[in-house]
Design an enzyme around this catalytic site. Structure first.
Site, PDB file in Angstrom:
ATOM      1  N   GLY A 117     -87.865  47.982  74.975  1.00 26.83           N
ATOM      2  CA  GLY A 117     -88.732  47.188  75.489  1.00 26.83           C
ATOM      3  C   GLY A 117     -89.186  46.091  74.507  1.00 26.83           C
ATOM      4  N   HIS A 139     -73.424  13.260  94.656  1.00 28.47           N
ATOM      5  CA  HIS A 139     -74.860  12.854  93.937  1.00 28.47           C
ATOM      6  C   HIS A 139     -74.758  13.069  92.466  1.00 28.47           C
ATOM      7  CE1 HIS A 139     -76.343  11.780  97.999  1.00 28.47           C
ATOM      8  NE2 HIS A 139     -75.808  13.162  98.361  1.00 28.47           N
ATOM      9  N   ARG A 141     -76.047  48.854  78.658  1.00 27.30           N
ATOM     10  CA  ARG A 141     -77.504  48.207  78.552  1.00 27.30           C
ATOM     11  C   ARG A 141     -77.723  47.334  77.241  1.00 27.30           C
ATOM     12  NH1 ARG A 141     -80.948  51.035  81.915  1.00 27.30           N
ATOM     13  NH2 ARG A 141     -82.539  50.408  80.419  1.00 27.30           N
ATOM     14  N   CYS A 200     -81.161  47.848  76.087  1.00 27.63           N
ATOM     15  CA  CYS A 200     -81.006  48.946  74.970  1.00 27.63           C
ATOM     16  C   CYS A 200     -80.896  50.394  76.137  1.00 27.63           C
ATOM     17  CB  CYS A 200     -82.233  49.176  74.348  1.00 27.63           C
ATOM     18  SG  CYS A 200     -82.496  47.696  73.314  1.00 27.63           S
ATOM     19  N   GLU A 232     -72.025  32.882  93.339  1.00 20.75           N
ATOM     20  CA  GLU A 232     -71.577  34.155  92.822  1.00 20.75           C
ATOM     21  C   GLU A 232     -70.165  33.982  92.352  1.00 20.75           C
ATOM     22  OE1 GLU A 232     -72.849  36.837  92.125  1.00 20.75           O
ATOM     23  OE2 GLU A 232     -71.415  38.417  92.266  1.00 20.75           O
ATOM     24  N   TRP A 255     -79.615  46.199  72.477  1.00 23.77           N
ATOM     25  CA  TRP A 255     -79.361  44.665  72.758  1.00 23.77           C
ATOM     26  C   TRP A 255     -80.515  44.077  72.160  1.00 23.77           C
ATOM     27  CZ3 TRP A 255     -82.123  40.780  75.027  1.00 23.77           C
ATOM     28  CH2 TRP A 255     -81.270  39.567  75.560  1.00 23.77           C
ATOM     29  N   LYS A 294     -69.726  34.929  88.063  1.00 23.96           N
ATOM     30  CA  LYS A 294     -68.581  35.789  87.728  1.00 23.96           C
ATOM     31  C   LYS A 294     -67.851  35.315  86.597  1.00 23.96           C
ATOM     32  CE  LYS A 294     -70.301  38.473  89.115  1.00 23.96           C
ATOM     33  NZ  LYS A 294     -71.126  39.451  89.801  1.00 23.96           N
TER      34      LYS A 294
END
Ligand code: F6R
Length: 615
Positions: free
Chosen positions: A107, A511, A30, A2, A488, A80, A492
């Protein structure tokens, strides 16, 4: 999680509405499932909310322009969702049932259910499914004309994480803020005051910023800002100067921030190396501020971070191990470290890496380590962020603001800083020879030009991305120094292309994972030249025998590797420890172009937020 924006007063060049909408656009990374503003207009507070992006909100506000004339203050939010579905009703700002309080929140209020039950029993009607409505209704219930004491009582009754920004109906020239855990920054330029979750939203107005501390409240008026503790006592506060340029937060000629930020990596690397080295010497003493003799006594080294920042720490771990295996090193994800019975104390150095400096788990892990008497260093990209303020010693990564949700240039900034920190630490311990120091610093200095050359190979990588964009998934395999990069590269692809992609140490394929291979699953094999090349190529051969299409990412000196791939990406040769620096850009570009092929929202991938301020 948020983004919050608020403004009260007369901002020089822009109207209050423009300030708020621009701020929301800058902080949309955000959270972006719904958005809203509350504007104090001539005839009261106008609350406008939509489900969707800030661009939709801008259109709605334009449609309401005549009703919002003369707006002198306002607050906004881009969401969010945590509690409650993505609906207009659940979008912020929220209003108390008597209309006295309008509030936005970032929060999670952990005791929201108790508050709600109590207030509902008293006849207050809740209209949303959010945890945020509880502080909103509670504040209206408490308030009886004294904003400071009502805010103080509210803050002391809330449990959880919150950055709150509030307008009272009968206080047209005030905005109130408070914070526990979630970030909040405020500023004033003499004629208006502002608040936001992220400092980049304020740089158009001033570079002198006040970061609200844990347990701190602020009152914003057109004339300035006053600060209080949660008990209502006022106190003074000095601003922190942030020398980021607002041009840095502009997309410029690029279609996406991510693409722009990929291209900035040679500069990030150059600046970081130049800042902390002189010719063939590394010197971080001044930047860290840790007593040199303390460094000598370190026996245990702990790296703690999340996501991409965690992978950066794995690169550092490999570099240290390659030079000195006497240190007991671990690299943990913060969400695990914080709940484990980790060792600590004066012979331990813990390095917390967080681009944003606001990741809830990394902050909690740092608090744990400090409580154990562990020596702590933070590596962050944001001056004034919570981690910068809480951890005694901070090293800034010098990547500049990163707007794309997927981390790119900040990873390069982190691995550069961590490499230099590793060299400095080993030098202080007496286990880095002058020749290794000179060799590795020389190697680092040669990297920016190599990264530039790799960027020029983009057309080739774009063609490969197009060719493989129909794959049902990807395996990234490699050994030792390549392993963090396999992680990484896979991350992505997951985050911006939404494709199944996994990373495995090449030796692990037999494995289990190899069972998944067929002609529709592409294997990206990271095979730099050197001692492990042949072993990795045998693993590649095993994948080929299962019909998987193979992309080889190798260094130009490794001729043997070329014959093993259907496609080959070649990058310049480096010191063996530095392969992650040169292998990174092709993987970022590969993910970027696959996401483009698939029409994904590259800078704001679904379900993600750049700053993860809740656990
Ligand atoms: C991936 C990404 C995330 C972050 C993670 C930690 O592209 O951006 O995985 O690396 O959320 O964030 P910071 O470094 O801000 O603590």
């Amino acid at each position: 999680m948020c983004g919050i924006m608020g403004c009260v007063g007369k901002s020089g060049r822009k109207s209050v509405i423009e300030v708020i909408l621009d701020g929301l656009e800058k902080q949309e990374y955000r959270g972006y499932d719904s958005a809203g503003v509350a504007l104090r207009c001539a005839d009261g507070v106008k609350n406008i909310k939509i489900v969707g992006r800030v661009s939709e909100l801008v259109k709605r506000v334009e449609e309401c322009a005549s009703e919002c004339a003369g707006t002198q203050s306002g607050i906004g939010h881009t969401r969010w969702a945590t509690h409650g579905a993505v609906t207009v009703t659940n979008a912020h700002p929220h209003e108390s049932c008597d209309g006295m309080v309008t509030l936005v929140h970032n929060g999670i209020i952990e005791n929201s259910r108790e508050i709600r039950a109590r207030l509902e029993a008293d006849g207050i009607k809740f209209v949303t499914e959010t945890d945020t409505e509880s502080p909103c209704q509670l504040l209206a219930r408490i308030y009886s004309g004294d904003a400071r004491s009502a805010m103080s009582e509210l803050c002391r009754s809330l449990v959880g994480a919150f950055a709150l920004v509030i307008m009272f109906r009968d206080r047209p020239n005030e905005i109130w803020c408070a914070r526990t855990a979630s970030p909040l920054v405020v500023a004033a330029d003499g004629s208006a005051s502002y608040c936001a979750s992220d400092p980049t939203a304020l740089l158009d107005y001033t570079h002198d910023l006040f970061f609200i501390e844990e347990g701190e409240m602020a009152e914003l008026t057109p004339n300035g800002v006053r600060f209080f503790d949660f008990d209502g006592t006022s106190h003074g506060k000095s601003p922190i100067h942030l020398d980021w340029d607002s041009v840095m937060t502009d997309k410029g000629r690029y279609d996406h921030f991510m693409r722009k930020e990929i291209e900035e990596q040679p500069d990030v690397l150059r600046l970081t190396v130049d800042t902390h080295t002189s010719l063939t010497n590394v010197d971080m003493g001044k930047s860290i501020g840790l007593p040199a003799d303390m460094m000598k006594n370190i026996r245990r080294l702990q790296f703690v971070a999340c996501g991409t920042s965690h992978y950066a720490t794995l690169v550092a771990r490999d570099i240290i191990e390659s030079l000195d295996n006497s240190l007991d090193i671990r690299a943990d994800v913060a969400s695990e470290y914080r709940y484990r019975n980790v060792p600590g104390g004066a012979d331990t150095l813990a390095v917390f890496v967080s681009q944003s400096g606001e990741t809830a788990d990394t902050l909690a892990a740092a608090r744990l380590a400090r409580s154990l008497g562990t020596n702590c260093i933070a590596v962050t990209n944001v001056r004034g962020s919570t981690i910068d303020r809480e951890v005694e010693h901070t090293i800034l990564s010098l990547a500049g603001p990163e707007i794309g949700v997927a981390a790119t240039k900040t990873f390069t900034g982190q691995i550069t800083i961590l490499t230099l920190l590793a060299l400095y630490l080993l030098k202080e311990k007496g286990s880095l020879s002058a020749s290794d120091e000179a060799r590795l610093i020389g190697g680092l200095r040669s990297l920016p030009a190599k990264l530039q050359a790799i960027l020029e190979d983009e057309p080739h990588i774009r063609a490969l991305a197009k060719k493989h964009s129909g794959s049902k998934g990807f395996f990234f395999i490699g050994r030792r120094e390549s392993v963090p990069l396999t992680m990484e590269g896979a991350l992505k692809l997951k985050e911006i292309a939404y494709l199944p992609s996994e990373a495995y140490p090449a030796g692990e394929m037999k494995h289990g994972p190899i069972a998944m291979l067929d002609e529709k699953l592409t294997v990206v094999a990271l095979v730099p030249g050197g001692d492990l090349s042949d072993k990795t190529l045998s693993n590649v051969e095993e994948c080929r025998a299962r019909s998987a299409p193979i992309i080889i990412l190798t260094t130009e000196d490794n001729d043997d590797a070329r014959d093993f791939g259907d496609d080959v990406i070649s990058v310049p040769r480096t010191e063996r420890e530095f392969f992650p620096f040169v292998g990174l850009i092709p993987l970022q570009l590969f993910a970027y172009h696959i996401a483009r092929e698939l029409g994904r929202d590259i800078d704001k991938p679904r379900n993600l937020a750049k700053s993860v301020t809740v656990e």
